[in-house]
Design an enzyme around this catalytic site. Structure first.
Site, PDB file in Angstrom:
ATOM      1  N   ALA A  69       0.859  -1.197   0.000  1.00 26.80           N
ATOM      2  CA  ALA A  69       0.000   0.000   0.000  1.00 26.80           C
ATOM      3  C   ALA A  69       0.888   1.238   0.000  1.00 26.80           C
ATOM      4  O   ALA A  69       2.035   1.186   0.436  1.00 26.80           O
ATOM      5  CB  ALA A  69      -0.883  -0.010   1.243  1.00 26.80           C
ATOM      6  N   GLY A 118       0.834  -5.022   1.160  1.00 24.86           N
ATOM      7  CA  GLY A 118      -0.343  -5.168   0.304  1.00 24.86           C
ATOM      8  C   GLY A 118      -0.030  -5.916  -0.992  1.00 24.86           C
ATOM      9  O   GLY A 118      -0.921  -6.572  -1.554  1.00 24.86           O
ATOM     10  N   GLU A 168      -0.259  -9.405  -0.113  1.00 20.13           N
ATOM     11  CA  GLU A 168      -1.672  -9.677   0.206  1.00 20.13           C
ATOM     12  C   GLU A 168      -2.512  -9.837  -1.062  1.00 20.13           C
ATOM     13  O   GLU A 168      -3.405 -10.675  -1.125  1.00 20.13           O
ATOM     14  CB  GLU A 168      -2.231  -8.560   1.096  1.00 20.13           C
ATOM     15  CG  GLU A 168      -1.600  -8.586   2.483  1.00 20.13           C
ATOM     16  CD  GLU A 168      -2.061  -7.437   3.342  1.00 20.13           C
ATOM     17  OE1 GLU A 168      -1.686  -6.289   3.040  1.00 20.13           O
ATOM     18  OE2 GLU A 168      -2.813  -7.678   4.295  1.00 20.13           O
TER      19      GLU A 168
END
Ligand code: 3HC
Length: 705
Positions: free
Chosen positions: A62, A103, A106
């Site tokens: 992110a 992220g 993920e």
């Protein structure tokens, strides 16, 4: 500009993230990716989707910058993209080349398959930013590799190399060459056999042989005990453990909701804001405002003068970076000790499985000891690490200047002395500067790069690049007595000593600072570095002398700290644990009385404020005078060199956290009560009175002579 490149190949859609430099999964990128995922789902011709990354990386996670802004109901995040994948019917494959972090990993975990190149690394480093993986990582990783292994990986924030990640079960395949081609093959095979393999459909096991999920409370309780306390560095860790517990206990959807709640709490927390500041401050270090563009010189050979603990530590640092290094040390005994240290260090790495025998041998061989300065002739940089004495150092540089090739840089590792005075004895003051390593030099990450009056832009640029090669946090400092770190330490030590003279026992002062989050308190630190060092500094700089003769007395009585078995504490043989020493406290009381200092009470709050605000006040002065270029530079020096708690972000960040006005008011109060050593730095006053912050301070440009 589009941040995603779309391509189709035989019914397989390839979505390539292209958001330089690290393909951060920003709000903007997510807003673009979400409709692309939906479109792929709605397109009957698309059988599978491959995610890949441009710019030599899959994704750095992110976008950390986004965390400072509050999302609106319209904001799209990587969570929304992942939720769409989760609901989707297609087969998803992550094709990883380079890092897949946070992220980024993920997103891969939301896919059915993960394939990576051998050079890739995967990890969930959110904990280092005071966060937990907030896009499903805490729920999916335990379902993939077991709760225990997932928890350890996330608590360490470890980056795992592809081969190892495959062994652990994080990756399905590791390949050489073009990963998108390989992912295409994998997708085709998957479509034939097992098109959907969403981790959400699995049950998370503990992953500990012999234990069923019933043992979860026990495992979680153990984990809570292993991490730092919630209010002292462990804020995110405890929440992370809670999230992993949810992965085992709760159905997937509820686990995801729990994770999201915990993440949202963390992202707004002060410790995470502080750690994010440290992350960005670190990345600012090499960008020097006002430094004229200059091509760094190549450093292919290094020399070190002085083969003591410091010199040898520096030599190991070069060897670790693949730069051969010659150490000049006249004493046979010191040479033998140095060689043993190099050998022991590398053997230790082999024993711990961190290095192959071959690599250890190669690195060890690249450190050569000699007693002949002439062997330094070809070095590109030579660092002096001899006794902390101006005349001795000047002699070394006079000699080096005549021997080392004219293009080479000469550097001093002094921790306090005047760099310009040393530069002046050479014919190359433009190629002279300070490179202040911290002991043990091969372990401590901080490097102060001290520019002299005449240090050239190219020399400075070379030192900054060298710092990166050596994997140090290289902070540029002006030529102040003690530079940034030690200059500030003097004021911090002054207050510590003053409190002790006022009758607060050292163990209490240390306990308060440890409670604040310092790795060790000031008195344990004095004992570790040795009071003899302190005494020598006081001789060179008489204004450093405190109100009493305590340091003198301790020095005379050979109470110099750990190396003499006693200092402000006593030590048992072979044990570095400080033990409260009432004898030392008696000496303190006697010296304080002799100096006419009356005992007084000081609460924990006052102790913490006097020590930390002393740092802030002198830090503000260094900033205003351009000795330190940015508040973040000071913070990096303190976090990496002096054990300042990273979850408070460094002294200058902490001042902002408390409120500069409130710090200033206390400084004024201390000035009234204790004297003019507490005169507020004009910059502190200015920021306080304008209601500003250090974070908003515009850094000074570097001025060149
Ligand atoms: N967000 C925003 N910017 C980032 C970033 C990120 N996640 N990762 C790196 N950058 C920026 C850096 O600030 C730097 O910017 P600059 O050039 O303007 O200074 C630039 O990218 C290059 O970074 P580095 O200098 O660190 O480059 P390296 O090649 O040495 O390292 C890296 C690359 C390994 C990706 C390293 O930058 C890194 O470790 N980044 C952080 C990874 C991370 O913590 N990810 C988790 C983010 S939180 C998250 O994902 C939450 C989720 O769970 C919801």
């Amino acid at each position: 500009m589009s941040q995603i490149v779309t391509a189709d190949r035989d019914g397989i859609r390839i979505l390539t993230l292209d958001n330089p430099p690290v393909n951060a999964l920003s709000f903007a990128l997510s807003a673009e990716l979400l409709p692309l995922v939906r479109a792929a789902e709605d397109d009957a011709n698309v059988r599978a989707v491959i995610f890949s990354g441009a710019n030599g990386i899959f994704s750095g996670g992110a976008d950390v910058n986004d965390f400072a802004t509050e999302p609106t109901p319209e904001t799209k995040t990587i969570r929304d993209v992942i939720a769409a994948i989760e609901r989707g019917k297609k087969t998803y494959v992550a094709a990883i080349d380079g890092n897949a972090l946070g992220g980024g990993l993920e997103l891969s975990l939301a896919c059915d398959y993960r394939i990576a190149t051998t050079r890739s690394k995967v990890g969930l480093p959110e904990i280092k930013l005071g966060l937990l993986p907030g896009a499903g990582g805490t729920q999916r990783l335990p379902r993939l590799i077991g709760a225990q292994a997932a928890m350890q990986m996330m608590l360490k924030g470890e980056s795992v190399a592809a081969d190892e990640a495959k062994k652990r079960g994080v990756l399905d395949e590791v390949v050489e060459g073009n990963v998108v081609d390989a992912a295409f093959g994998l997708a085709c095979r998957a479509l034939e056999k097992e098109p959907k393999r969403r981790l959400s459909q699995r049950q998370a096991e503990l992953g500990i042989p012999g234990l069923t999920a019933n043992a979860l409370p026990f495992v979680a309780a153990q984990a809570h005990k292993m991490v730092p306390p919630e209010d002292n560095g462990g804020f995110a860790a405890h929440k992370l453990i809670d999230a992993v517990e949810a992965a085992v206990e709760l159905p997937f959807g509820r686990g995801i909701a729990r994770e999201a709640r915990l993440f949202d709490e963390l992202v707004r927390s002060a410790p995470s804001a502080a750690l994010r500041h440290v992350f960005f401050a670190e990345r600012e270090l090499g960008k020097i405002p006002g430094l004229p563009a200059a091509e760094p010189m190549k450093i292919e050979r290094a020399g070190v003068v002085g083969g003591g603990l410091m010199g040898t530590g520096i030599a190991i640092t070069f060897a670790n970076a693949g730069i051969p290094v010659t150490v000049v040390e006249p004493s046979d005994e010191a040479t033998e000790r140095g060689k043993q240290m190099v050998f022991g260090m590398y053997m230790n790495q082999v024993q711990k499985g961190r290095m192959t025998q071959e690599e250890a041998w190669k690195r060890g061989q690249s450190v050569v000891y000699t007693d002949d300065y002439a062997e330094l002739a070809d070095c590109d940089v030579v660092i002096e690490a001899v006794f902390e004495n101006m005349d001795v150092k000047k002699d070394v540089f006079k000699k080096l200047d005549g021997i080392v090739k004219p293009s080479a840089i000469l550097a001093t590792n002094t921790s306090t002395l005047d760099v310009d005075e040393m530069a002046a004895v050479t014919q190359r003051p433009e190629q002279f500067l300070g490179l202040h390593f911290f002991a043990p030099a091969n372990i401590m990450q901080l490097l102060e790069i001290v520019r002299g009056k005449r240090t050239s832009p190219q020399t400075l640029a070379t030192a900054i690049a060298l710092g990166k090669t050596l994997r140090k946090k290289g902070v540029v400092s002006g030529n102040e007595f003690g530079f940034i770190g030690n200059r500030m330490l003097f004021d911090y030590s002054r207050e510590a000593m003053a409190l002790a003279e006022e009758g607060v026992p050292p163990y209490r002062i240390d306990a308060v600072m440890k409670d604040f989050g310092f790795a060790m308190g000031p008195f344990a630190m004095f004992d570790l570095s040795g009071l003899d060092v302190f005494w020598h500094i006081q001789q060179a700089k008489t204004e450093m002398k405190g109100r009493s003769n305590i340091v003198d007395r301790m020095y005379r009585e050979k109470r110099i700290g750990q190396k003499s078995g006693k200092g402000f504490y006593r030590y048992e043989k072979g044990n570095r644990e400080p033990i409260r020493d009432e004898e030392a406290e008696k000496i303190l009381a006697e010296e304080a009385a002799a100096a006419g200092i009356a005992p007084r009470e000081a609460g924990d709050d006052e102790i913490r404020k006097r020590l930390v605000y002393a740092l802030v006040n002198v830090g503000a002065d260094l900033l205003a005078r351009g000795v330190a270029l940015r508040p973040g530079d000071i913070d990096i020096v303190y976090v990496y060199g002096y054990g300042f708690p990273p979850h408070h972000g460094g002294p200058m960040w902490y001042a902002d956290e408390v409120g500069v006005k409130s710090v200033y008011d206390d400084v004024l109060r201390f000035q009234k009560e204790f004297g003019d050593q507490w005169r507020p730095a004009p910059l502190l006053a200015e920021i306080a009175q304008s209601g500003g912050t250090f974070a908003a301070y515009t850094s000074k440009e570097l001025v060149h002579a």
